[in-house]
Write a protein that holds these residues in place. Structure first.
Motif, mmCIF file in Angstrom:
data_model
loop_
_atom_site.group_PDB
_atom_site.id
_atom_site.type_symbol
_atom_site.label_atom_id
_atom_site.label_comp_id
_atom_site.label_asym_id
_atom_site.label_seq_id
_atom_site.Cartn_x
_atom_site.Cartn_y
_atom_site.Cartn_z
ATOM 1 N N LEU A 18 0.830 -1.208 0.000
ATOM 2 C CA LEU A 18 0.000 0.000 0.000
ATOM 3 C C LEU A 18 0.865 1.260 0.000
ATOM 4 O O LEU A 18 0.686 2.187 0.782
ATOM 5 C CB LEU A 18 -0.951 -0.003 1.208
ATOM 6 N N ASP A 19 1.861 1.253 -0.884
ATOM 7 C CA ASP A 19 2.730 2.407 -1.132
ATOM 8 C C ASP A 19 3.640 2.763 0.052
ATOM 9 O O ASP A 19 4.045 3.929 0.197
ATOM 10 C CB ASP A 19 1.911 3.640 -1.526
ATOM 11 N N LYS A 20 3.971 1.765 0.864
ATOM 12 C CA LYS A 20 4.880 2.021 1.982
ATOM 13 C C LYS A 20 5.729 0.769 2.221
ATOM 14 O O LYS A 20 5.197 -0.336 2.236
ATOM 15 C CB LYS A 20 4.079 2.360 3.236
ATOM 16 N N PRO A 21 7.049 0.920 2.399
ATOM 17 C CA PRO A 21 7.882 -0.256 2.653
ATOM 18 C C PRO A 21 7.519 -0.932 3.977
ATOM 19 O O PRO A 21 7.157 -0.273 4.951
ATOM 20 C CB PRO A 21 9.305 0.321 2.713
ATOM 21 N N VAL A 22 7.638 -2.255 3.998
ATOM 22 C CA VAL A 22 7.346 -3.025 5.214
ATOM 23 C C VAL A 22 8.116 -2.470 6.403
ATOM 24 O O VAL A 22 7.566 -2.307 7.502
ATOM 25 C CB VAL A 22 7.688 -4.515 4.994
#
Length: 246
Positions: free
Chosen positions: A33-37
């Motif tokens: 969702l457009d964010k790194p883990v």
């Protein structure tokens, strides 16, 4: 320990290559969702009022990426980025040793896997509380399945089980008094005790004869190891977005 004078420092372990995920980049850097883990993980520590500073142990060569992401997502508690080692224990040891000139003996170090991004605030609070009271704390959960022992003479059979009431599942976050942690890693690496394979700080401590104390855990504190884990993580985010993304 006097909680008012003790610093709480998180060591986030992000040194794995993520080969089981089957992706082209390490799993902690995969965008969800457009964010790194890794940023989801760091945000949990960033938001928590008891966390003073963060150190990330990172795959060599990815330090600039971690720094850039931290700036992009306003992770201003991140103070140090340290290259990892060839094993998880080497990586944690690198982070612990790096802090040698920064920490007081009674400061608390909270160790956490960078690929466990769903950390409940109350779990983090409890692991710090127990560590302040007992000197260490390991996140734990009851084991709700039956555990049977494989027969020594026939690996396809069993004649014994372990009562599930006598065992606990232990993961991260884990918390330790800094002086104890530093001494333990130096002893373990000097003697070659619990530093290879799947060993982690908790197993090392037990191998060195230390007693560990249980803190609160959560079933949602999943480790992202396979593609199925990644899909479960996405489902958590999408089904309860208000809670996880605040």
């Amino acid at each position: 320990m006097d909680g008012k004078s003790v610093n709480n420092i998180a060591i986030i372990v992000a040194g794995g290559s993520g080969s089981r995920m089957g992706q082209d980049i390490p799993k902690q850097f995969i965008n969800v969702l457009d964010k790194p883990v890794l940023i989801y993980t760091l945000e949990s520590f960033q938001r928590h009022e008891l966390i003073d500073s963060i150190l990330v142990v990172c795959i060599k060569g990815w330090e600039a990426v971690v720094d850039a992401y931290a700036k992009q997502f306003n992770i201003d508690k991140l103070r140090w980025i340290v290259p990892g080692g060839s094993t998880v224990q080497e990586s944690i040891r690198n982070g612990v040793e790096y802090l040698n000139t920064e920490m007081a003996p009674d400061d608390i170090i909270i160790i956490h896997d960078g690929i466990r991004p769903l950390i409940d605030s109350d779990v983090l609070t409890d692991v710090i509380r127990v560590c302040r009271e007992k000197g260490n704390a390991v996140t734990s959960m009851p084991y709700n399945e039956q555990i049977f022992v494989v027969s020594a003479d026939d690996p396809e059979s069993t004649a014994a089980f372990i009562p599930r009431e006598t065992i606990r599942r232990v993961s991260t976050p884990q918390a330790y008094r800094y002086a104890d942690l530093l001494d333990a890693y130096r002893q373990a690496f000097a003697e070659g005790v619990a530093i290879s394979g799947s060993n982690y700080t908790n197993t090392m401590m037990v191998e060195l004869g230390k007693t560990l104390y249980f803190a609160k855990g959560s079933d949602r504190n999943i480790k992202l190891t396979t593609k199925a884990d990644l899909e479960l993580f996405k489902a958590y985010l999408e089904s309860d977005e208000d809670k996880w993304l605040k």
